[in-house]
Scaffold this active site. Structure first.
Site, mmCIF file in Angstrom:
data_model
loop_
_atom_site.group_PDB
_atom_site.id
_atom_site.type_symbol
_atom_site.label_atom_id
_atom_site.label_comp_id
_atom_site.label_asym_id
_atom_site.label_seq_id
_atom_site.Cartn_x
_atom_site.Cartn_y
_atom_site.Cartn_z
ATOM 1 N N LYS A 1 56.213 -75.155 -5.334
ATOM 2 C CA LYS A 1 55.306 -76.410 -5.876
ATOM 3 C C LYS A 1 56.050 -77.632 -6.306
ATOM 4 O O LYS A 1 55.735 -78.775 -6.032
ATOM 5 C CB LYS A 1 54.530 -75.874 -6.871
HETATM 6 C C1 LIG Z 1 51.156 -71.741 -3.917
HETATM 7 C C2 LIG Z 1 52.214 -70.714 -3.499
HETATM 8 C C3 LIG Z 1 52.023 -70.175 -2.292
HETATM 9 C C4 LIG Z 1 51.030 -70.397 -1.448
HETATM 10 O O1 LIG Z 1 51.217 -71.836 -0.855
HETATM 11 P P1 LIG Z 1 49.983 -72.676 -0.100
HETATM 12 O O2 LIG Z 1 50.327 -73.833 0.353
HETATM 13 O O3 LIG Z 1 48.911 -72.354 -0.950
HETATM 14 O O4 LIG Z 1 49.679 -71.670 1.253
HETATM 15 C C5 LIG Z 1 53.093 -69.121 -1.900
HETATM 16 N N1 LIG Z 1 54.005 -68.614 -2.728
HETATM 17 C C6 LIG Z 1 54.381 -69.312 -3.916
HETATM 18 C C7 LIG Z 1 55.127 -68.549 -4.826
HETATM 19 C C8 LIG Z 1 53.148 -70.346 -4.467
HETATM 20 O O5 LIG Z 1 53.532 -70.729 -5.729
#
Ligand SMILES: *Cc1c(COP(=O)(O)O)cnc(C)c1O
Length: 497
Positions: free
Chosen positions: A113
């Site tokens: 993120k």
């Molecule tokens: C948010 C997240 C995901 C999923 O990503 P999306 O863009 O919502 O598909 C996968 N792995 C981790 C560790 C995340 O924080």
């Protein structure tokens, strides 16, 4: 470049408006009216550049109303090397011949993120200065873990912004909770709620859409905006790292320019994999987009049957950031694959809201089958994959990344496709220490969070990221817990209005 809404194709807004507003008033998501092309010559040129330069190039194609200086300010601030644990920002590691792991967790909170939430505050404050008349921006977040911490860290002490995060008291991992309770910064607020993630999210939505609340904020020269992946400003920075990975593969001799690659993404809200879809449309040679899910396999079923059906059991898994039954960014893909048919998309989204399901047309399903491969695995298979990759490749991955590796291996076995492949790695393994340790040593530790971290480091010899190791020494600043009905009072209290 102008943007339109997935629920009303007549809408036209600038990039700055799309980012400042977050979501269209009709409830639709903003998408660019066309997709800019990048040629192979331009990609080769980018392969000689650093991450900041690559990011500026890709962003400039979408954020055409941002000046050159504004773009510099955004990318230089966000991807400053001191904030990341690798000078490459998103380094690529070849774990097996033709299999490359793209480490997207080198930022301040150890989750992918950060790749978008480090730059979003810059994009948002520039966008607001163009469109919102100097109002202070209040970012309100409901989180199941990673987004909340990454938003707090991204917005901390950013001028003219405040960031407030609500999380379910018992619904996040111990490490995630501690990361939020010890958050530093003068413009941040964190509160747990007595309820689950859905309660936190509906509470936040209610606050967002309450006209009385909006008026009260406006009277104090404030406005709400959103930091979750419905905001275009979260999505566009994610397109960058797919180009960057391809550039690195050219540089290290893995591929000749122009050669196709596969991309595997552990998927929740469909944001990360949608960014790869945009990269492909822009001209990045991607063969298959491989969508990996955990036991909450609503996307696997959709991509292989054409029917989206959320009427099913919800599982709490070892990869909690993918525990989701409504993947909101799918709406953007559907709008694109129908040729901007807002009427069809509205119908499907209304059906999803009322019956929990819809089926796409044969024409759209045919396109989906051509673009995507989908698979899923459960927690036992996830842990077995962590163990196998650690033992045979000497690479320690987290639970989310392991889901992607597992789905990719099944695909390779099924198809014998030896195309060079990039697997998106979305979190540092120490963020999910208990499950990763169990996978590696075969039994569950009963120790506290930090003793589990030490056990994992002893068992694997992998370095513990300092920002996680140091948490045990940080002062707890936010102990507040509120009823879900009191969230608005907490917001006013934290804003001092
Ligand atoms: C948010 C997240 C995901 C999923 O990503 P999306 O863009 O919502 O598909 C996968 N792995 C981790 C560790 C995340 O924080």
């Amino acid at each position: 470049m102008e943007y339109t809404s997935t629920r009303n194709k007549n809408i036209r807004v600038s990039a700055a408006q799309a980012i400042a507003q977050g979501i269209s008033e009709d409830g639709g998501l903003f998408v660019p009216v066309s997709v800019p092309a990048v040629s192979m010559d331009e990609i080769i040129e980018l392969s000689h550049a650093d991450y900041i330069t690559r990011a500026k190039k890709i962003l400039s194609l979408y954020l055409t109303d941002f000046t050159d200086e504004e773009l510099d300010y955004c990318v230089n601030g966000a991807y400053e090397k001191s904030k990341f644990s690798s000078p490459k920002i998103a380094p690529l590691v070849e774990v097996e011949p033709n299999t490359h792991v793209l480490e997207l967790w080198r930022g301040p909170t150890c989750a992918f993120k950060d790749m978008a939430l480090q730059i979003l505050p810059y994009l948002l404050t520039v966008a607001a200065s163009k469109t919102a008349g100097g109002k202070e921006i209040v970012i309100l977040v409901a989180t199941s873990g990673d987004t909340g911490k990454a938003a707090l860290e991204g917005f901390k002490d950013v001028k003219n912004t405040k960031v407030l995060v609500f999380y379910p008291e018992d619904g996040v991992s111990p490490m995630q909770k501690l990361q939020m309770m010890t958050q530093e910064g003068e413009n941040v607020g964190v509160c747990a709620i007595k309820g689950n993630f859905d309660d936190a999210q509906s509470g936040v939505k209610k606050i967002f859409t309450d006209p009385a609340v909006r008026e009260k904020l406006a009277a104090h020269n404030m406005m709400f905006s959103s930091a979750n992946s419905i905001n275009w400003g979260r999505l566009v920075p994610q397109v960058v790292y797919y180009f960057s990975a391809y550039c690195d593969m050219i540089n290290d001799g893995s591929i000749e320019p122009g050669k196709e690659i596969n991309v595997v993404v552990p998927t929740g809200n469909f944001g990360n994999i949608l960014a790869a879809y945009y990269a492909k449309k822009m001209g990045l040679p991607i063969r298959k987009l491989i969508c990996a899910s955990n036991a909450n396999n609503v996307l696997t079923d959709f991509l292989t049957s054409g029917t989206y059906d959320r009427n099913r059991d919800f599982y709490m898994t070892a990869s909690p950031s993918m525990d989701i039954l409504i993947s909101s960014n799918l709406e953007r893909l559907l709008f694109d694959l129908t040729g901007f048919n807002d009427e069809l998309v509205r119908g499907w989204m209304n059906a999803l809201a009322s019956d929990g399901k819809y089926t796409v047309t044969d024409d759209v399903f045919a396109k989906i089958k051509d673009l995507f491969v989908a698979g899923y695995c459960d927690d036992d298979a996830t842990k077995a994959t962590i163990k196998k990759v650690f033992e045979s490749d000497k690479y320690l991955c987290d639970t989310h990344t392991a889901v992607a590796v597992n789905v990719y291996e099944a695909y390779k076995e099924r198809t014998a496709d030896e195309t060079d492949t990039v697997i998106a790695s979305t979190a540092n393994p120490y963020k999910f220490s208990a499950d990763v340790l169990e996978a590696v040593i075969g039994e569950r530790s009963s120790g506290s969070e930090f003793s589990v971290v030490s056990e994992l480091s002893v068992a694997t010899n992998e370095p513990v990221p300092p920002q996680l190791a140091n948490l045990s020494e940080k002062a707890v600043r936010f102990k507040g817990v509120c009823e879900k009905s009191q969230m608005i009072d907490e917001v006013y209290k934290m804003l001092g209005i």
